[in-house]
Motif scaffolding. Structure first.
Motif, PDB file in Angstrom:
ATOM      1  N   SER A 217       0.874  -1.159  -0.077  1.00 16.28           N
ATOM      2  CA  SER A 217       0.035   0.091   0.089  1.00 16.28           C
ATOM      3  C   SER A 217       0.728   1.183  -0.089  1.00 16.28           C
ATOM      4  O   SER A 217       1.847   1.512   0.867  1.00 16.28           O
ATOM      5  CB  SER A 217      -1.061  -0.106   1.189  1.00 16.28           C
ATOM      6  OG  SER A 217      -2.011   1.137   1.330  1.00 16.28           O
ATOM      7  N   ILE A 219       1.265   5.634  -1.368  1.00 16.96           N
ATOM      8  CA  ILE A 219       0.867   6.974  -1.952  1.00 16.96           C
ATOM      9  C   ILE A 219       1.807   7.350  -3.199  1.00 16.96           C
ATOM     10  O   ILE A 219       2.913   7.581  -2.663  1.00 16.96           O
ATOM     11  CB  ILE A 219       0.761   8.028  -1.005  1.00 16.96           C
ATOM     12  CG1 ILE A 219      -0.088   7.468   0.032  1.00 16.96           C
ATOM     13  CG2 ILE A 219       0.014   9.334  -1.752  1.00 16.96           C
ATOM     14  CD1 ILE A 219      -0.171   8.602   1.433  1.00 16.96           C
ATOM     15  N   SER A 221       3.336   9.580  -4.530  1.00 16.29           N
ATOM     16  CA  SER A 221       3.365  11.139  -4.501  1.00 16.29           C
ATOM     17  C   SER A 221       4.435  11.328  -3.566  1.00 16.29           C
ATOM     18  O   SER A 221       4.560  10.828  -2.611  1.00 16.29           O
ATOM     19  CB  SER A 221       2.141  12.128  -4.037  1.00 16.29           C
ATOM     20  OG  SER A 221       2.672  13.390  -4.049  1.00 16.29           O
ATOM     21  N   PRO A 224       2.913  13.502  -0.114  1.00 16.71           N
ATOM     22  CA  PRO A 224       1.366  13.105  -0.167  1.00 16.71           C
ATOM     23  C   PRO A 224       0.263  14.132   0.847  1.00 16.71           C
ATOM     24  O   PRO A 224       0.745  14.750   1.679  1.00 16.71           O
ATOM     25  CB  PRO A 224       1.615  11.865   0.829  1.00 16.71           C
ATOM     26  CG  PRO A 224       3.081  11.463   0.766  1.00 16.71           C
ATOM     27  CD  PRO A 224       3.790  12.634   0.752  1.00 16.71           C
ATOM     28  N   HIS A 228      -4.912  12.699  -2.020  1.00 26.53           N
ATOM     29  CA  HIS A 228      -4.012  11.861  -2.940  1.00 26.53           C
ATOM     30  C   HIS A 228      -4.434  10.619  -2.995  1.00 26.53           C
ATOM     31  O   HIS A 228      -5.090  10.129  -1.683  1.00 26.53           O
ATOM     32  CB  HIS A 228      -2.602  11.911  -2.600  1.00 26.53           C
ATOM     33  CG  HIS A 228      -1.894  13.371  -3.070  1.00 26.53           C
ATOM     34  ND1 HIS A 228      -0.780  13.656  -2.724  1.00 26.53           N
ATOM     35  CD2 HIS A 228      -2.539  14.345  -4.175  1.00 26.53           C
ATOM     36  CE1 HIS A 228      -0.366  14.908  -3.397  1.00 26.53           C
ATOM     37  NE2 HIS A 228      -1.369  15.450  -4.203  1.00 26.53           N
ATOM     38  N   ARG A 230      -4.331   6.641  -2.269  1.00 26.17           N
ATOM     39  CA  ARG A 230      -3.374   5.604  -1.710  1.00 26.17           C
ATOM     40  C   ARG A 230      -3.937   4.421  -2.546  1.00 26.17           C
ATOM     41  O   ARG A 230      -5.046   3.880  -2.866  1.00 26.17           O
ATOM     42  CB  ARG A 230      -4.034   5.321  -0.366  1.00 26.17           C
ATOM     43  CG  ARG A 230      -3.364   4.114   0.250  1.00 26.17           C
ATOM     44  CD  ARG A 230      -3.348   3.898   1.631  1.00 26.17           C
ATOM     45  NE  ARG A 230      -2.423   4.943   2.458  1.00 26.17           N
ATOM     46  CZ  ARG A 230      -1.139   4.689   2.542  1.00 26.17           C
ATOM     47  NH1 ARG A 230      -0.570   3.361   2.173  1.00 26.17           N
ATOM     48  NH2 ARG A 230      -0.610   5.774   3.345  1.00 26.17           N
ATOM     49  N   LYS A 246      -8.418   1.503  -4.997  1.00 27.28           N
ATOM     50  CA  LYS A 246      -7.900   2.855  -5.022  1.00 27.28           C
ATOM     51  C   LYS A 246      -8.863   3.669  -4.301  1.00 27.28           C
ATOM     52  O   LYS A 246     -10.206   3.739  -4.807  1.00 27.28           O
ATOM     53  CB  LYS A 246      -7.980   3.059  -6.593  1.00 27.28           C
ATOM     54  CG  LYS A 246      -6.977   2.504  -7.523  1.00 27.28           C
ATOM     55  CD  LYS A 246      -7.257   2.532  -8.860  1.00 27.28           C
ATOM     56  CE  LYS A 246      -7.005   4.037  -9.387  1.00 27.28           C
ATOM     57  NZ  LYS A 246      -7.020   4.235 -10.852  1.00 27.28           N
ATOM     58  N   ASN A 248      -8.952   7.594  -1.705  1.00 29.22           N
ATOM     59  CA  ASN A 248      -7.986   8.664  -1.272  1.00 29.22           C
ATOM     60  C   ASN A 248      -7.224   8.246   0.191  1.00 29.22           C
ATOM     61  O   ASN A 248      -7.474   7.380   0.800  1.00 29.22           O
ATOM     62  CB  ASN A 248      -8.599  10.004  -1.122  1.00 29.22           C
ATOM     63  CG  ASN A 248      -9.487  10.314   0.003  1.00 29.22           C
ATOM     64  OD1 ASN A 248      -9.394   9.913   1.250  1.00 29.22           O
ATOM     65  ND2 ASN A 248     -10.673  10.800  -0.396  1.00 29.22           N
ATOM     66  N   HIS A 249      -6.002   8.760   0.314  1.00 30.45           N
ATOM     67  CA  HIS A 249      -5.095   8.565   1.464  1.00 30.45           C
ATOM     68  C   HIS A 249      -5.874   8.567   2.810  1.00 30.45           C
ATOM     69  O   HIS A 249      -5.970   7.629   3.604  1.00 30.45           O
ATOM     70  CB  HIS A 249      -3.977   9.484   1.445  1.00 30.45           C
ATOM     71  CG  HIS A 249      -2.938   9.537   2.608  1.00 30.45           C
ATOM     72  ND1 HIS A 249      -2.539   8.478   3.278  1.00 30.45           N
ATOM     73  CD2 HIS A 249      -2.434  10.664   3.232  1.00 30.45           C
ATOM     74  CE1 HIS A 249      -2.006   8.748   4.151  1.00 30.45           C
ATOM     75  NE2 HIS A 249      -1.796  10.079   4.175  1.00 30.45           N
ATOM     76  N   ASP A 258      -2.826   1.083   5.771  1.00 27.46           N
ATOM     77  CA  ASP A 258      -1.706   1.922   5.385  1.00 27.46           C
ATOM     78  C   ASP A 258      -0.542   0.622   4.956  1.00 27.46           C
ATOM     79  O   ASP A 258      -0.864  -0.404   4.809  1.00 27.46           O
ATOM     80  CB  ASP A 258      -1.148   2.735   6.305  1.00 27.46           C
ATOM     81  CG  ASP A 258      -1.070   2.030   7.809  1.00 27.46           C
ATOM     82  OD1 ASP A 258      -0.719   0.809   7.856  1.00 27.46           O
ATOM     83  OD2 ASP A 258      -1.128   2.591   8.905  1.00 27.46           O
TER      84      ASP A 258
END
Length: 306
Positions: A217, A219, A221, A224, A228, A230, A246, A248-249, A258
């Motif tokens: 898992s 992100i 970017s 983050p 965004h 995850r 999919k 968002n974080h 996580d």
């Protein structure tokens, strides 16, 4: 191949069938799959439905000589005790009267889910502020449900607007309960409604209930932000390149998902859509996915192999 309907037994070192409190066994018994049952547990394993003794067969091997996996069987002395897990054939749930169906709902033998929650539930006390809420389902509409024995007959019954978290919280108890999920009309035990991600081979526009084990898992970017995506990769079968959950974080982390949850399971309700050269589940609502408590990992391992 004969279906093994007892997916797990309840192990308790002191509980007794005669005079034992069933609620105590249901709450404090340890779920044990056939592969984990040992010889010293003999006489201490009980059916999660009728609460009578079960044994692993064969007792000392993980498989029968024909290659079939070990399973749990009821003790013959309790053959007169009714149990829907005793039959080796699929047992439907149909009712003669609306009252009988309502009683099954009251006992929670049957659960009618009108829809899974799309939005985070709020209350007057929590409006305007974020807080994790214990709300897992609320009353849904009364619906015409075709679960009568006679073709064409329907009953008006209350439904629930629910969350996947409700299913996960007591997965062992729920596994043998009968559910009608959104878009379904036939009551089925939860273990028949759960589809392993490893069986997915193509896009599917019809939402289903899936379970998958987290492979990684992250992100994608370098900086983050809560909004965004995850990307939570789940172990998938050989027919697809990869499979991602999919979301968002901040929403995934609010479910406990996580990078530390490798080899934990998630359950989700979703369509299957394309994702590059692979597939994914995306745009899920608040109640449409949840992290499964770690204590149920072995149950889902067993289910994914059956």
């Amino acid at each position: 191949m004969t279906e093994q309907r007892i997916k797990f037994a309840l192990y308790h070192p002191t509980w007794e069938v005669e005079g034992g409190n069933r609620q105590q066994l249901a709450e404090s018994g340890e779920p044990i799959i056939p592969a984990d049952a040992t010889i010293d547990m003999e006489g201490r394993l009980f059916c999660p439905e009728c609460f009578t003794h079960v044994s692993r067969s064969p007792k000392e091997r993980q498989r029968f000589r024909n290659g079939r996996k070990a399973c749990f069987v009821h003790w013959p002395r309790y053959s007169d005790v009714p149990c829907k897990l005793r039959s080796t054939k699929p047992v439907g749930m149909r009712f003669d009267t609306e009252e009988a169906a309502a009683e099954a709902l009251d006992r929670e033998d049957l659960v009618l889910i009108n829809q899974f929650m799309r939005d985070h539930p709020t209350s007057p006390e929590s409006v305007g502020m974020y807080q994790q809420t214990p709300v897992e389902d609320i009353a849904g509409p009364v619906s015409e449900v075709p679960i009568a024995r006679h073709r064409g007959q329907t009953f008006r019954l209350p439904t629930r607007i629910s969350s996947i978290q409700m299913l996960c919280r007591r997965l062992d108890t729920n596994l043998h309960r009968y559910f009608i999920l959104p878009g379904h009309t036939n009551p089925q035990p939860l273990y028949d409604l759960l589809h392993p991600v490893t069986s997915i081979s193509d896009v599917d526009e019809v939402p289903k209930l899936y379970f998958g084990k987290i492979q990684r898992s992250f992100i994608p970017s370098p900086n983050p932000q809560p909004y965004h995506l995850r990307m939570t990769r789940l172990y998938s079968g050989p027919d697809i390149a990869d499979f991602f959950l999919k979301q968002n974080h901040v929403e995934q982390e609010s479910r406990g998902i996580d990078e530390s949850k490798i080899d934990h399971y998630v359950i989700f309700w979703s369509r299957i859509t394309p994702n590059g050269i692979g597939l994914c589940a995306e745009h899920l609502g608040w109640g449409e996915y949840a992290l499964v408590p770690e204590r149920y990992t072995r149950l889902l391992d067993e289910l994914s192999e059956s």
